[in-house]
Design a protein around this motif. Structure first.
Motif, mmCIF file in Angstrom:
data_model
loop_
_atom_site.group_PDB
_atom_site.id
_atom_site.type_symbol
_atom_site.label_atom_id
_atom_site.label_comp_id
_atom_site.label_asym_id
_atom_site.label_seq_id
_atom_site.Cartn_x
_atom_site.Cartn_y
_atom_site.Cartn_z
ATOM 1 N N GLY A 105 128.187 -72.917 -58.144
ATOM 2 C CA GLY A 105 126.978 -73.668 -57.876
ATOM 3 C C GLY A 105 126.286 -73.291 -56.589
ATOM 4 N N LYS A 106 126.886 -72.355 -55.791
ATOM 5 C CA LYS A 106 126.292 -72.019 -54.488
ATOM 6 C C LYS A 106 126.027 -70.532 -54.312
ATOM 7 N N GLY A 107 126.750 -69.679 -55.013
ATOM 8 C CA GLY A 107 126.455 -68.259 -54.912
ATOM 9 C C GLY A 107 127.683 -67.406 -54.656
ATOM 10 N N LEU A 108 127.422 -66.148 -54.217
ATOM 11 C CA LEU A 108 128.467 -65.143 -54.023
ATOM 12 C C LEU A 108 128.747 -64.926 -52.540
ATOM 13 N N CYS A 109 129.976 -64.500 -52.260
ATOM 14 C CA CYS A 109 130.357 -64.155 -50.884
ATOM 15 C C CYS A 109 129.938 -62.710 -50.604
ATOM 16 N N ARG A 110 129.488 -62.451 -49.364
ATOM 17 C CA ARG A 110 128.956 -61.131 -49.021
ATOM 18 C C ARG A 110 129.446 -60.692 -47.645
ATOM 19 N N ALA A 111 129.289 -59.397 -47.404
ATOM 20 C CA ALA A 111 129.480 -58.850 -46.065
ATOM 21 C C ALA A 111 128.135 -58.900 -45.335
ATOM 22 N N PRO A 112 128.129 -59.215 -44.057
ATOM 23 C CA PRO A 112 126.837 -59.321 -43.349
ATOM 24 C C PRO A 112 126.035 -58.023 -43.386
ATOM 25 N N SER A 113 126.663 -56.874 -43.160
ATOM 26 C CA SER A 113 125.912 -55.613 -43.110
ATOM 27 C C SER A 113 126.655 -54.453 -43.762
ATOM 28 N N LEU A 114 127.964 -54.538 -43.939
ATOM 29 C CA LEU A 114 128.740 -53.417 -44.477
ATOM 30 C C LEU A 114 128.596 -53.317 -45.989
#
Length: 318
Positions: free
Chosen positions: A303-312
């Motif tokens: 319900g909130k989205g995907l986890c990501r790397a800030p820039s890598l």
């Protein structure tokens, strides 16, 4: 009309004959006929009610018999399965080669008669065979136990308890350079202490208050004297280039990180002997869009989205 005669007293018939001598007898016969018909109707209704009651009871008995029949069949199936399992023969072992006595001379090419076996050697073989069968039976038990353990959990990412956590404070490890000690809120009554190794370029003053992803079902262990109760997930392109894995906007401490293609509940605690994290970690990657995934399936907070790397991008998760 004999039965009807008992229904009316003689005085009634005499009274009717006095009142109407001509038709009194016919009136009396009418009364008697009507009384007989009423009695037969009542008997018929009672028999119909009894028949309906018997039909209902018969239907209930049929249902009870069917249920008992199914239960008996199930018990017979279970008993036959147990009997087959208990009567399964143990794996056969090869019989040992006959032992040649040390003091017996080897047979020559020109010998025509075989050397008879001594009674001592034959009795020795007979004593050995039962013992070897018993050893074979002992070896067969682990095989049956391995069959019963065939339903063990699959080795995939659903066994990891990944949660969103908020870093409350950060300090340097007093006994290890390059290691940091964080106090982390993961949706529990008390914060957890986490020891992790961050890159030299990480700005510690920016970490308090930020959200990250933590592995929460690792076994608590001491890291140079400090007990760590979770693992901080980082994106790593090299030892010096490290970033925290960032959960989606709107996440809260304690939110589960799940995987659409790998449903299931995580283990209560990862056993160190099974090395589950070490086996799964090579498949945890950050793709070319910066999205964290396991075998192409994204790290998702429902319900909130995907986890990501800030820039890598195109890097590993450790």
């Amino acid at each position: 009309m004999d039965n009807a005669d008992n229904l009316f007293p003689p005085s009634l018939e005499a009274t009717l004959m006095k009142l109407d001598p001509d038709d009194g007898e016919q009136i009396m016969e009418y009364f008697k006929t009507h009384a007989l018909l009423t009695r037969e109707k009542a008997l018929l209704q009672a028999s119909v009610r009894e028949q309906k009651k018997l039909l209902v009871e018969n239907g209930k008995l049929k249902k009870d018999i069917e249920q008992l029949k199914h239960q008996l069949q199930d018990k017979q199936k279970r008993r036959s399965a147990k009997a087959l399992f208990s009567q399964a023969p143990p794996p056969q072992t090869l019989s040992p080669a006959p032992v040649t006595p040390v003091n017996q001379a080897p047979s020559t090419a020109g010998a025509t008669a075989a050397v008879p076996a001594t009674p001592s050697s034959s009795s020795h073989d007979q004593r050995e065979r039962p013992s070897r069968r018993r050893r074979g039976e002992r070896k067969a038990r682990p095989a049956s136990e391995s069959l019963s353990l065939g339903a063990e959990s699959q080795m995939d990412v659903s066994r990891l308890d990944l949660r969103v956590g908020r870093i409350l404070s950060v300090r340097r490890h007093p006994l290890a350079d390059g290691m940091m000690v964080q106090e982390v809120e993961v949706g529990e009554n008390a914060p957890r202490t986490v020891v992790s190794k961050l890159g030299g370029k990480t700005r510690l003053e920016e970490l308090p208050g930020s959200l990250a992803v933590f592995l929460c079902n690792v076994k608590a262990c001491k890291q140079r004297g400090v007990v760590s109760k979770a693992r901080l997930l980082c994106c790593s392109a090299s030892d010096d280039c490290i970033e925290l894995l960032v959960p989606p906007t709107g996440s809260a401490p304690g939110d589960r990180v799940t995987f659409l293609n790998y449903p299931g509940d995580p283990d209560m605690e990862l056993q160190s002997k099974q090395r589950i994290w070490e086996l799964l970690q090579p498949d945890l990657q950050v793709d070319c869009r910066g999205v964290a995934n396991y075998k192409g399936c994204g790290f998702e907070v429902k319900g909130k989205g995907l986890c990501r790397a800030p820039s890598l991008t195109n890097c590993t998760i450790r």
